[in-house]
Design an enzyme around this catalytic site. Structure first.
Site, mmCIF file in Angstrom:
data_model
loop_
_atom_site.group_PDB
_atom_site.id
_atom_site.type_symbol
_atom_site.label_atom_id
_atom_site.label_comp_id
_atom_site.label_asym_id
_atom_site.label_seq_id
_atom_site.Cartn_x
_atom_site.Cartn_y
_atom_site.Cartn_z
ATOM 1 N N GLU A 85 1.668 11.572 5.206
ATOM 2 C CA GLU A 85 2.735 11.156 6.338
ATOM 3 C C GLU A 85 3.666 12.630 6.045
ATOM 4 O O GLU A 85 3.620 13.281 5.222
ATOM 5 C CB GLU A 85 3.661 10.105 5.898
ATOM 6 C CG GLU A 85 2.774 8.710 5.868
ATOM 7 C CD GLU A 85 2.246 8.351 7.202
ATOM 8 O OE1 GLU A 85 2.970 8.381 8.081
ATOM 9 O OE2 GLU A 85 1.069 7.780 7.144
ATOM 10 N N ASP B 71 2.022 1.535 1.125
ATOM 11 C CA ASP B 71 1.416 1.352 2.272
ATOM 12 C C ASP B 71 0.161 0.738 1.583
ATOM 13 O O ASP B 71 -0.630 -0.289 2.053
ATOM 14 C CB ASP B 71 1.040 2.867 2.594
ATOM 15 C CG ASP B 71 -0.175 2.663 4.016
ATOM 16 O OD1 ASP B 71 0.314 1.937 4.909
ATOM 17 O OD2 ASP B 71 -1.192 3.276 3.714
ATOM 18 N N LYS C 237 -1.867 -3.056 2.204
ATOM 19 C CA LYS C 237 -3.156 -3.655 2.474
ATOM 20 C C LYS C 237 -3.723 -4.358 1.392
ATOM 21 O O LYS C 237 -4.660 -5.287 1.604
ATOM 22 C CB LYS C 237 -4.095 -2.246 2.433
ATOM 23 C CG LYS C 237 -3.745 -1.193 3.393
ATOM 24 C CD LYS C 237 -4.457 0.153 2.989
ATOM 25 C CE LYS C 237 -4.039 0.980 4.137
ATOM 26 N NZ LYS C 237 -4.404 2.495 3.597
#
Ligand code: ADP
Ligand code: ASP
Ligand code: MG
Length: 852
Positions: free
Chosen positions: A695, A706, A710
């Site tokens: 990012e 992140d 998930k």
């Protein structure tokens, strides 16, 4: 319901006058054209007719309607005149419109148009004045007024074609056509008409003639008309009289469509149909043809073609004696129509069971009262007889039936007569379709799913019509639902895309490449009908080509995005299914998922908001899917890799998940795959950032959040009630660097090196290597962080940015199931999204809208 208007047609064809005509019959090619009101609406349209009739035929007849709107104006004027109101303003306006048209078409007054039209309008004024004071039978005078439009338009068209100088004569149909009113409409006095026609022809020997539509005379020589929309019928009568080789009816649509295009935008042009089908459709309200048009051409087997003046290169619809072989395979139903302003009349009672003659008595009573029965249906129990009549006749009908059954009603044998108003009839028409199994079932299923209540059903004895009576308020919805059930692929999906960022744009280009093939090889018909970003939206009634979608959006000049309007547009009534693809990454959009799903809109997204956000919303999404719409988000984990679908398959087949392990971040995978001690960790982070793997702020990757999201998605999919707070996440960013500005963080990246180097050295001493992994199991809960793994661990055998998910289950116990491959990047992410869209499309088989 669809019988010929005139019983004497064939006899007339064999009459003495006809024999004379037969002898005179030229072997030359004869073509009759008819132009409707919109085709002669103004000077430009009239001027555009010349090339259309320049068709090489030896004998050409052109039947014309009044200029669009003229007959309506004349009808209103006649009413005003008869009721003593002022009509002069309307008269002047109509006169002015015609004179202006004449001036454009005949600027040098070569055809004397202006004078002739002036006289016609003087005559109209005299007729209107006469109407105000006349007594007795006003009908002929009224008909004279109604018919003025055709009189004047025929002059305009004659002049536009070049006038007498170019060989174009003009015929006022009242000079030859003799007709009489009949039960099924106006009937033709064929003998008288043929005789006059033969006489006129013998005198004038015309090879080119413009004829007034709509108007005629009765046997006593009084003016009359063929009824509203009757010019089609005029044209067919003249085609018969000329024994034409072809009749071309020119209008403002590409042919006869599978439904009224004003109600069903997706209606399709029918390449061919039989006279009988066309007749049935017209009787049941398809405005494109007057219902009596077919009989005069059918009796001489004259092919009839409906064409578009605005689009003359379109092939049109051919109406012939028989449909070509294999025609019904396209769709057993040819067309659907709606007839409004009906009422249901029902006679019910136990006393009617098995009583012979009740139906006969009912219909005899209606016949005596002059009520025409549009539809009949009788329950097999004979408990009730139900029929549909025109709303304007229902009071008369009720009185007639009540008096015919007065005794039985007094006896309480019958419960009496009940009337339901505000009814429409929906008719499905197609040759022989009633004999094809499943047609009626499909219609009824479509209506049921659109929540349309059926009041009565009738199946025509002709085997080419199934009609149902429904509430007026349901009519359009019913028509659209039925149309999509018969005409669209069951896998037609209306699609809206929100957020054309990197993934969205890639999805569009993948769709552009594949959609034509999908449509051709399977029945999947994905129609991108809307695209939006946070400020703007572009909507299309039909479909936006995916290649043009972002340009269409960029062309929007005023901010317009309204999420409710967007969803309402995508959920179109005339298409069976709707789907919104959310590539926006916006939390506000994710909040809408439950309501969209509840409304029957499928949702596909690569965004993790809904899957890993608040538990309540997650449950609401699950609940909302009970209605049948699906929420799919395969691309949220491992991008295009089949991670969630694999997990679902394991669960659906009854396996039990013991643990899920894996590398869920392409960025972190690359960092640790590369981190062997030869280069400092900070250098690798810098390189990853340059390669576009991280990012913009690498802390978003290094924080592990992140990956934790998930893992939450996978855990929930596996049936655990888990939220982000429940995951034990190791943040690779040292405390001191977490709150500093991005640039400062990047400057101080080297502070990561010493602790990371120490961990690597410790691991290497034991023969292990570092990997960033996520883990979920009952014993260890949910954890995300760096672990030291032995050489035989699956995660040691990954490459570059590979993602890897390992499912340890009851069945895959000692040797876990592994899904592995590139798990990041717009291309594979978009492919994951596309895969979800296709999975939904392939699962749609009933062809009937989920939403009502
Ligand atoms: P014209 O003035 O040429 O006689 P009409 O207005 O009488 O034309 O008839 C054509 C119109 O009929 C079309 O514009 C269309 O809106 C309407 N229509 C209704 N049902 C159908 C159908 N099934 N197929 C084609 N057109 C239809
Ligand atoms: N002009 C007439 C009408 O408007 C006839 C026709 O156009 O077919 O009804
Ligand atoms: Mg018409």
């Amino acid at each position: 319901m669809s019988s010929a208007p005139s019983q004497t047609l064939d006899e007339a064809a064999a009459s003495p006058a006809s024999a004379v005509l037969q002898a005179l019959r030229p072997a030359a090619l004869t073509r009759v054209h008819k132009f409707g009101g919109s085709s002669v609406a103004d000077a430009a349209r009239i001027a555009a007719l010349a090339p259309l009739v320049d068709d090489g035929a030896d004998i050409r007849a052109v039947v014309v309607s009044a200029m669009a709107g003229t007959t309506n104006a004349l009808v209103a004027m006649a009413e005003q005149a008869a009721s003593g109101q002022d009509w002069s303003a309307d008269w002047s306006a109509l006169r002015e419109r015609h004179l202006a048209t004449a001036d454009t078409l005949d600027p040098d007054a070569r055809h004397g148009l202006r004078d002739a039209l002036g006289r016609d309008f003087d005559g109209l004024r005299d007729d209107l004045l006469a109407l105000a004071s006349a007594t007795g039978d006003l009908a002929p005078l009224v008909a004279q007024v109604h018919g003025l439009g055709e009189l004047v338009s025929s002059r305009l068209v004659q002049a536009a074609l070049g006038g007498e100088a170019a060989g174009w004569q003009r015929l006022d149909a009242r000079d030859v056509l003799v007709v009489h009113p009949g039960e099924m409409g106006v009937g033709v006095d064929w003998d008288a008409s043929r005789e006059r026609f033969a006489d006129w022809r013998a005198r004038r020997r015309p090879s080119r003639v413009v004829i007034t539509g709509f108007v005629a005379r009765d046997a006593d020589g009084r003016s009359t008309t063929l009824g509203r929309n009757g010019s089609d019928y005029s044209a067919a009568i003249f085609a018969n009289l000329f024994d034409a080789d072809e009749l071309l009816i020119w209008t403002d649509v590409d042919g006869v469509l599978s439904a009224d295009p004003r109600l069903v935008p997706d209606a399709m042009v029918l390449p061919t149909m039989s006279y009988a089908e066309a007749c049935e459709l017209a009787y049941f309200g398809a405005k494109v043809l007057h219902p009596q048009t077919m009989a005069p051409v059918q009796s001489r087997a004259i092919p009839l073609c409906i064409r578009n003046t605005l689009n003359p290169s379109a092939p049109g619809t051919w109406i012939l004696a028989e449909n070509p072989a294999g025609d019904a395979e396209l769709s057993p139903v040819k067309g659907l129509t709606i007839v409004r302003d009906m009422a249901v009349l029902e006679l019910a009672g136990n006393g009617m069971v098995g009583v012979p003659g009740a139906a006969e008595r009912l219909f005899a009573a209606l016949h005596r009262a002059g009520v025409s029965v549009v539809m009949i249906s009788q329950g097999s129990s004979e408990h009730s007889i139900c029929c549909v009549v025109r709303a304007g006749q229902v009071d008369r009908a009720r009185a007639a039936v009540e008096s015919a059954f007065a005794e039985a009603i007094a006896d309480t044998q019958t419960q009496g007569v009940s009337v339901t108003r505000d009814i429409s009839i929906l008719a499905a028409v197609g040759d022989g379709m009633v004999g094809i199994p499943g047609v009626a079932a499909r219609l009824f299923a479509a209506l049921a799913q659109a929540r349309v209540n059926i009041r009565a059903i009738a199946q025509g004895a002709s085997e080419r019509n199934i009609s149902v009576a429904i509430a007026d308020a349901d009519a359009t919805r019913a028509l659209r639902a039925a149309h999509s059930a018969f005409w669209l692929s069951p896998q037609t999906v209306s699609i809206g895309l929100i957020g054309p960022g990197q993934v969205g744009r890639e999805l569009l280009s993948q769709m552009a490449a594949v959609l034509p093939r999908l449509r051709a090889s399977s029945r999947v018909d994905l129609r991108l009908r809307g695209i939006a970003n946070s400020g703007y939206m572009a909507l299309d009634h039909f479909a936006i080509h995916p290649d043009e979608a972002t340009t269409r959006l960029a062309d929007m000049s005023t901010p317009s995005f309204d999420v409710d309007a967007f969803a309402a547009h995508i959920r179109a009534e005339h298409l069976p299914h709707a789907l919104i693809v959310d590539c926006s990454g916006s939390e506000a959009v994710a909040r809408r998922y439950p309501e969209w799903l509840a409304a029957g809109i499928h949702v596909v997204t690569p965004s993790k908001h809904a899957g890993s956000g608040g538990w309540e919303r997650y449950v609401a999404i699950r609940e909302a899917q009970r209605g049948g719409a699906r929420f799919m988000y395969e691309a949220t984990v491992g991008a295009g890799l089949p991670v969630i679908s694999t997990l679902r398959n394991l669960l659906d087949t009854g396996d039990e998940i013991e643990a899920i392990d894996g590398m869920l971040s392409g960025t972190l995978a690359w960092l640790f795959n590369s981190f062997d001690g030869s280069r400092p960790f900070s250098a690798l982070v810098r390189q990853a950032r340059e390669l576009g793997y991280t990012e913009p702020d690498p802390r978003d990757d290094l924080s592990g959040l992140d990956v934790a999201r998930k893992l939450v998605i996978l855990a929930r999919e596996a049936g655990r009630e888990l939220s982000l707070d429940d995951v034990d996440v190791e943040n690779l960013v040292p405390e001191a660097l977490r709150g500093v500005p991005r640039d400062e963080f990047l400057d101080r990246l080297e502070e990561l090196d010493a602790p990371m180097q120490a961990r690597l050295a410790a691991a290497q001493a034991d023969g292990l290597a570092l990997r960033h992994i996520a883990h979920l199991s009952r014993e260890h809960g949910a954890r995300v962080g760096v672990a030291a793994l032995p050489p035989d661990h699956a995660c040691r055998h990954t490459r570059l940015t590979d993602n890897l998910v390992q499912f340890t289950t009851a069945r895959y116990a000692s040797n876990p199931l592994v899904v592995q491959g590139p798990g990041a990047g717009p291309q594979v992410t978009a492919a994951g999204v596309f895969g979800d869209i296709l999975a939904i499309a392939h699962s749609l088989s009933d062809g009937i809208g989920l939403h009502a």
